[in-house]
Write an enzyme that holds these catalytic residues in place. Structure first.
Site, PDB file in Angstrom:
ATOM      1  N   HIS A   1      27.447   8.193  19.983  1.00  8.81           N
ATOM      2  CA  HIS A   1      28.075   7.081  19.270  1.00  8.81           C
ATOM      3  C   HIS A   1      29.307   7.617  18.541  1.00  8.81           C
ATOM      4  O   HIS A   1      29.172   8.435  17.632  1.00  8.81           O
ATOM      5  CB  HIS A   1      27.097   6.447  18.271  1.00  8.81           C
ATOM      6  N   LEU A   2      30.494   7.186  18.968  1.00  6.46           N
ATOM      7  CA  LEU A   2      31.734   7.693  18.363  1.00  6.46           C
ATOM      8  C   LEU A   2      32.333   6.727  17.341  1.00  6.46           C
ATOM      9  O   LEU A   2      33.302   7.069  16.671  1.00  6.46           O
ATOM     10  CB  LEU A   2      32.765   8.031  19.445  1.00  6.46           C
ATOM     11  N   ARG A   3      31.767   5.520  17.249  1.00  2.46           N
ATOM     12  CA  ARG A   3      32.096   4.551  16.177  1.00  2.46           C
ATOM     13  C   ARG A   3      33.533   4.034  16.188  1.00  2.46           C
ATOM     14  O   ARG A   3      33.921   3.338  15.246  1.00  2.46           O
ATOM     15  CB  ARG A   3      31.799   5.151  14.787  1.00  2.46           C
TER      16      ARG A   3
ATOM     17  N   ASP B   1      22.464  -0.018  24.642  1.00  2.45           N
ATOM     18  CA  ASP B   1      22.015   0.769  23.495  1.00  2.45           C
ATOM     19  C   ASP B   1      22.464   0.186  22.164  1.00  2.45           C
ATOM     20  O   ASP B   1      23.595  -0.210  21.975  1.00  2.45           O
ATOM     21  CB  ASP B   1      22.488   2.206  23.580  1.00  2.45           C
TER      22      ASP B   1
ATOM     23  N   HIS C   1      18.036   1.106  26.512  1.00  2.00           N
ATOM     24  CA  HIS C   1      17.693   1.582  25.162  1.00  2.00           C
ATOM     25  C   HIS C   1      16.172   1.669  24.958  1.00  2.00           C
ATOM     26  O   HIS C   1      15.703   2.385  24.065  1.00  2.00           O
ATOM     27  CB  HIS C   1      18.384   0.659  24.156  1.00  2.00           C
TER      28      HIS C   1
ATOM     29  N   HIS D   1      16.749   7.930  25.189  1.00  2.00           N
ATOM     30  CA  HIS D   1      15.916   8.492  24.118  1.00  2.00           C
ATOM     31  C   HIS D   1      14.400   8.228  24.245  1.00  2.00           C
ATOM     32  O   HIS D   1      13.806   7.531  23.412  1.00  2.00           O
ATOM     33  CB  HIS D   1      16.414   8.096  22.735  1.00  2.00           C
TER      34      HIS D   1
ATOM     35  N   ASN E   1      16.144   5.429  15.585  1.00  2.00           N
ATOM     36  CA  ASN E   1      15.594   4.630  16.685  1.00  2.00           C
ATOM     37  C   ASN E   1      15.575   5.457  17.958  1.00  2.00           C
ATOM     38  O   ASN E   1      16.627   5.952  18.336  1.00  2.00           O
ATOM     39  CB  ASN E   1      16.474   3.410  16.968  1.00  2.00           C
TER      40      ASN E   1
ATOM     41  N   ASP F   1      22.211  11.254  21.318  1.00  2.00           N
ATOM     42  CA  ASP F   1      22.165  10.032  20.511  1.00  2.00           C
ATOM     43  C   ASP F   1      22.831  10.269  19.151  1.00  2.00           C
ATOM     44  O   ASP F   1      22.398   9.740  18.115  1.00  2.00           O
ATOM     45  CB  ASP F   1      20.735   9.503  20.348  1.00  2.00           C
TER      46      ASP F   1
ATOM     47  N   HIS G   1      26.547   8.022  10.305  1.00  2.37           N
ATOM     48  CA  HIS G   1      26.456   6.905   9.364  1.00  2.37           C
ATOM     49  C   HIS G   1      27.073   7.301   8.028  1.00  2.37           C
ATOM     50  O   HIS G   1      26.994   8.466   7.624  1.00  2.37           O
ATOM     51  CB  HIS G   1      24.991   6.501   9.134  1.00  2.37           C
TER      52      HIS G   1
HETATM   53  C1  NCD Z   1      21.972   4.149  17.078  1.00  2.00           C
HETATM   54  C2  NCD Z   1      23.217   3.791  16.302  1.00  2.00           C
HETATM   55  O1  NCD Z   1      23.273   4.105  15.113  1.00  2.00           O
HETATM   56  O2  NCD Z   1      24.176   3.267  16.872  1.00  2.00           O
HETATM   57  N1  NCD Z   1      20.932   4.436  16.145  1.00  2.00           N
HETATM   58  C3  NCD Z   1      19.824   5.176  16.369  1.00  2.00           C
HETATM   59  O3  NCD Z   1      18.986   5.261  15.484  1.00  2.00           O
HETATM   60  N2  NCD Z   1      19.653   5.818  17.492  1.00  2.00           N
HETATM   61  C4  NCD Z   1      21.628   3.075  18.048  1.00  2.00           C
HETATM   62  C5  NCD Z   1      20.570   3.471  19.041  1.00  2.00           C
HETATM   63  O4  NCD Z   1      20.710   4.473  19.752  1.00  2.00           O
HETATM   64  O5  NCD Z   1      19.589   2.761  19.188  1.00  2.00           O
HETATM   65 ZN    ZN Z   2      22.102   5.433  20.679  1.00  5.21          ZN
HETATM   66 ZN    ZN Z   3      19.110   3.388  21.286  1.00  4.35          ZN
HETATM   67 ZN    ZN Z   4      17.516  -2.002  24.398  1.00  3.87          ZN
END
Ligand code: NCD
Ligand code: ZN
Ligand code: ZN
Ligand code: ZN
Length: 390
Positions: free
Chosen positions: A20-22, A112, A139, A192, A238, A265, A269
């Site tokens: 996740h690079l946001r 995801d 996901h 995951h 998650n 993953d 945050h």
């Molecule tokens: C991920 C996210 O923050 O985008 N969070 C996580 O807990 N893994 C989303 C995801 O992979 O389900």
């Molecule tokens: Zn993810």
């Molecule tokens: Zn996920």
């Molecule tokens: Zn899903």
């Protein structure tokens, strides 16, 4: 340039199917620039950037922006993952073909951070994916079984007063999608994997010829719900951290090949979204710069994988699953190489504030870990060397 590599291990550059690079949307926590730096320092030469950005990567404009920005930064190939649906929890399929044929050449589509709970929608996505020769990455969560869920359903969550997240939420949807993929003759990738039961479902599906692949995160290999006792939301993720017995079976399934690869993953945050009470905190943890060390600790030091096996789960299999022809394989003489050089005996201490990510939510804060990435090369050019970006 000569790189001294006595006693070190030379591997194909790592490929992360799940980052996740946001960017766009939460550049206060990570950008393609800072995430690429974290990836290069972690030994990666390619990452797949997840689609749950703001706006969602459900069209060619966004995926092309992500791809081009990654090339501009030039530290790692950033392959955008396209969203399966329009919007995060969409009821309509996105234009998969348009994204697959865009400049970004999208190879992986995912739900995801959301979930394609509707079996009809999932079946249609799988059918399209066969025609486009792309992969659908699930996901793996039945959302109607995780309403309000806060932690792995079991004794510990019950004692601490958390609503449980049942293993069946994952296992039921993986079983469903394996069957849908088998009948559609489509390729499915399971994100995951966190329970031993999911490994059993995958073994069953693979034995029957389903074209299914699966990833496990470093944190699900090492950490367990024992961590819940601290009440520290850095451990909220998650799917949730499971039991020691789950982690043990995940390590065995990865060694055996039932689980194909490791994916981080990586989920940055902001402090205000993490450093709050458990129920309000966002799920997810950083992973790019610590993945190799956690794999060294859980898989190599335990004798479950040799370094040849590490190349398989960190580079070769993810490159194959993501349809990357130029990654994850040995190079011919004279061909520009994607490489990661690792000192297997060196150790380092994790400090979230010192990681390249803008966010600092690492669950390994203060831990001393084995396995240090000493150099990363992207197409023959050094991108990281001795912990510094080049
Ligand atoms: C991920 C996210 O923050 O985008 N969070 C996580 O807990 N893994 C989303 C995801 O992979 O389900
Ligand atoms: Zn993810
Ligand atoms: Zn996920
Ligand atoms: Zn899903």
């Amino acid at each position: 340039e000569v790189i001294e590599a006595n006693g070190q291990v030379l591997l194909p550059g790592f490929v992360d199917l799940h980052t996740h690079l946001r960017e766009p949307g939460r550049e206060d926590t990570e950008t393609i620039d800072t995430g690429s730096a974290a990836a290069a320092l972690g030994g990666y030469t390619a990452v797949f950037a997840m689609a749950n950005t703001d706006p969602v990567a459900d069209n060619a404009v966004i995926v092309d922006h992500v791809w081009r920005r990654g090339q501009e930064v030039g530290l790692v190939d950033v392959h955008p993952v396209g969203a399966v649906t329009v919007g995060l929890k969409g009821e309509k399929l996105a234009e998969l073909g348009t994204m697959a044929n865009s400049q970004a050449r999208v190879k992986v589509f995912s739900d995801d951070g959301l979930c394609v709970a509707d079996p009809l929608l999932m079946r249609r996505a799988l059918e399209y994916s066969t025609a486009l020769d792309v992969v659908i990455a699930q996901h793996a969560e039945e959302p109607r079984l995780t309403v309000g869920a806060q932690a792995h359903e079991g004794e510990r969550a019950a004692r601490l007063g958390y609503t449980g997240w049942p293993a069946a939420a994952e296992e039921s949807i993986v079983a469903r999608d394996c069957l849908l993929a088998l009948h559609a003759n489509a390729r499915l990738h399971v994100c995951h994997v966190s329970t031993s039961g999911t490994a059993d479902v995958l073994r069953w599906a693979k034995d029957r010829g389903t074209k299914v692949s699966a990833e496990v995160t470093p944190h699900h290999l090492l950490l367990t719900d024992e961590r819940l006792a601290t009440y520290d939301p850095v451990n909220k993720v998650n799917p949730p951290l499971r039991t020691e017995s789950d982690a043990e079976k995940l390590r065995a399934a990865l060694a055996e090949g039932v689980i194909d690869c490791v994916a981080t993953d990586h989920a940055p945050h902001a402090v205000q979204d993490k450093d709050t009470e458990w129920t309000a905190a966002r799920p997810g943890m950083l992973g790019l710069q610590t993945a190799l060390s956690i794999v060294t600790e859980t898989m190599v030091r335990t004798g479950l994988l040799d370094w040849r096996g590490v190349a398989r789960v960190m580079s070769e299999r993810p490159a194959e699953i993501g349809n990357l022809a130029d990654q994850g394989r040995p190079i011919a003489v004279g061909e520009p190489a994607n490489l990661a050089l690792v000192d297997p005996d060196a150790e380092w201490t994790v400090r979230g504030a010192e990681l390249a990510s803008i966010a600092a939510n690492t669950p390994y804060e203060g831990m001393r870990l084995p396995g240090v990435v000493t150099a990363t090369l992207l197409r023959g050019r050094t991108t990281a060397r001795d912990g510094k970006i080049c």
